[in-house]
Design an enzyme around this catalytic site. Structure first.
Site, PDB file in Angstrom:
ATOM      1  CG  HIS A  76      72.256  38.512  73.279  1.00 48.26           C
ATOM      2  ND1 HIS A  76      72.064  38.262  74.603  1.00 48.26           N
ATOM      3  CD2 HIS A  76      73.436  39.556  73.521  1.00 48.26           C
ATOM      4  CE1 HIS A  76      73.102  38.299  75.229  1.00 48.26           C
ATOM      5  NE2 HIS A  76      73.979  39.289  74.603  1.00 48.26           N
ATOM      6  NE  ARG A  97      71.497  34.176  79.939  1.00 46.28           N
ATOM      7  CZ  ARG A  97      72.410  33.360  79.721  1.00 46.28           C
ATOM      8  NH1 ARG A  97      73.419  33.928  78.975  1.00 46.28           N
ATOM      9  NH2 ARG A  97      72.433  32.341  80.283  1.00 46.28           N
ATOM     10  CB  THR A  98      64.880  38.556  79.326  1.00 47.56           C
ATOM     11  OG1 THR A  98      64.247  38.420  78.050  1.00 47.56           O
ATOM     12  CG2 THR A  98      64.465  39.690  79.826  1.00 47.56           C
ATOM     13  CD  GLU A 198      81.417  43.746  87.075  1.00 50.97           C
ATOM     14  OE1 GLU A 198      82.349  43.538  86.112  1.00 50.97           O
ATOM     15  OE2 GLU A 198      80.547  43.143  86.778  1.00 50.97           O
ATOM     16  CG  ASN A 240      85.789  41.224  79.754  1.00 49.20           C
ATOM     17  OD1 ASN A 240      84.840  40.883  79.227  1.00 49.20           O
ATOM     18  ND2 ASN A 240      85.876  41.837  80.796  1.00 49.20           N
TER      19      ASN A 240
HETATM   20  I1  8IG Z   1      80.956  39.526  77.629  1.00 46.44           I
HETATM   21  O1  8IG Z   1      83.587  42.109  82.588  1.00 46.44           O
HETATM   22  C1  8IG Z   1      81.146  40.296  79.869  1.00 46.44           C
HETATM   23  N1  8IG Z   1      80.152  40.390  80.362  1.00 46.44           N
HETATM   24  N2  8IG Z   1      79.674  42.080  84.800  1.00 46.44           N
HETATM   25  N3  8IG Z   1      81.621  41.980  83.666  1.00 46.44           N
HETATM   26  C2  8IG Z   1      80.367  41.763  83.665  1.00 46.44           C
HETATM   27  N4  8IG Z   1      79.700  41.375  82.724  1.00 46.44           N
HETATM   28  C3  8IG Z   1      80.556  41.053  81.666  1.00 46.44           C
HETATM   29  C4  8IG Z   1      81.573  41.345  81.734  1.00 46.44           C
HETATM   30  C5  8IG Z   1      82.468  41.747  82.606  1.00 46.44           C
HETATM   31  N5  8IG Z   1      82.224  40.670  80.328  1.00 46.44           N
END
Ligand code: 8IG
Length: 277
Positions: A76, A97-98, A198, A240
């Site tokens: 970032h 970004r924060t 998660e 992802n």
């Molecule tokens: I890049 O799979 C990224 N940021 N919460 N879940 C959450 N934030 C993310 C993810 C994800 N991939």
């Protein structure tokens, strides 16, 4: 480590809008550009877009501007740029970004958005890297944000500030984006607090309540942008598949790599959309 204590936004008596106005004055002075038309926050994977949007007339470390925090994460870039498009529009590109998970409070999270509004920007383009829930999506795919579910339990609004969030992610701007790339799909973004990804059960919950994208940013910023009267366009790069949708463990490295591979394609898309705004 002392800046946690002398940060202007950490004083509860301070007015965050006055601090944003001071930041906008810093930007005008340091860039020589009095007003910006559009603001763009670059999330992970979107970093190369600035070069394609137009000519960078000024670039400065965000830390030179009132109220901005040092970026917490590698990848970032803490840079603010003033870019002029071929059609002469001024774009403030925010590479700093924060995140809410940094634990500095919501005022710091939305300071860049409030500053963008104070520079005159009427359009806020928010981008992020995120996890995908829709089975038809693949890592490296950009999608439009159609709406959000704020699961942080927090809000940038203070006091009895009742703000309408209908059409928060402007249908008009999504249509402009689709005029550039008709294949763009869209989905509902769920902001989790993070920084952990998660559990599969949490992703299942997000899906059940109407979510398609999981991430750790954007929703709080969009609320602040609406409060400031801006029109909002949101993009997620699916880096992802969300936990449980993808059966292999999530790694930050994998996320960075998916972003790097997708970068040329999505940066060019973003530049063309900005050009069409
Ligand atoms: I890049 O799979 C990224 N940021 N919460 N879940 C959450 N934030 C993310 C993810 C994800 N991939």
């Amino acid at each position: 480590m002392s800046d946690t204590h002398d940060h202007p936004l950490d004083d509860p008596a301070a007015d965050p809008f006055e601090i944003a106005a001071a930041a906008a004055a810093d930007i005008a002075r340091l860039t020589g550009v009095d007003r910006h038309d559009i603001a763009l926050t670059l999330g992970s994977g979107w970093g190369r877009a600035a070069e394609l949007i137009g000519e960078t007339t000024a670039a400065l470390p965000a830390t030179e501007v009132t109220g901005f925090s040092r970026p917490a994460l590698e990848g970032h870039v803490g840079t603010l740029r003033s870019v002029v498009t071929p059609r002469g529009r001024r774009v403030l590109v925010i590479g700093a970004r924060t995140h809410f998970y940094e634990g500095h409070g919501v005022r710091r999270v939305v300071h860049s958005v409030r500053t963008a509004a104070a520079t005159g920007a009427k359009t806020m383009v928010l981008t992020n890297g995120a996890g995908g829930i829709k089975h038809t999506w693949r890592p490296g795919q950009p999608v439009l944000i159609s709406d959000h579910i704020n699961l942080t339990g927090a809000s940038p609004l203070e006091g009895a500030t009742f703000i309408d969030l209908t059409d928060l992610y402007s249908m008009r701007l999504r249509d402009v984006a689709r005029s550039v790339d008709p294949s763009l799909d869209e989905g509902v973004y769920c902001q989790f607090r993070g920084p952990q990804y998660e559990t599969p059960a949490e992703v299942h919950m997000a899906k059940t309540i109407g979510g398609h994208i999981v991430g750790m940013s954007t929703a709080l910023e969009a609320i602040a942008a609406r409060q400031a009267g801006m029109e909002i366009l949101g993009f997620s790069l699916i880096t992802n598949m969300a936990a449980g949708i993808q059966t292999t463990p999530l790694s930050h490295q994998e996320v960075i790599e998916a972003g790097r591979e997708a970068e040329p394609v999505i940066s060019s898309l973003l530049a063309r959309v900005i050009g069409a705004l």
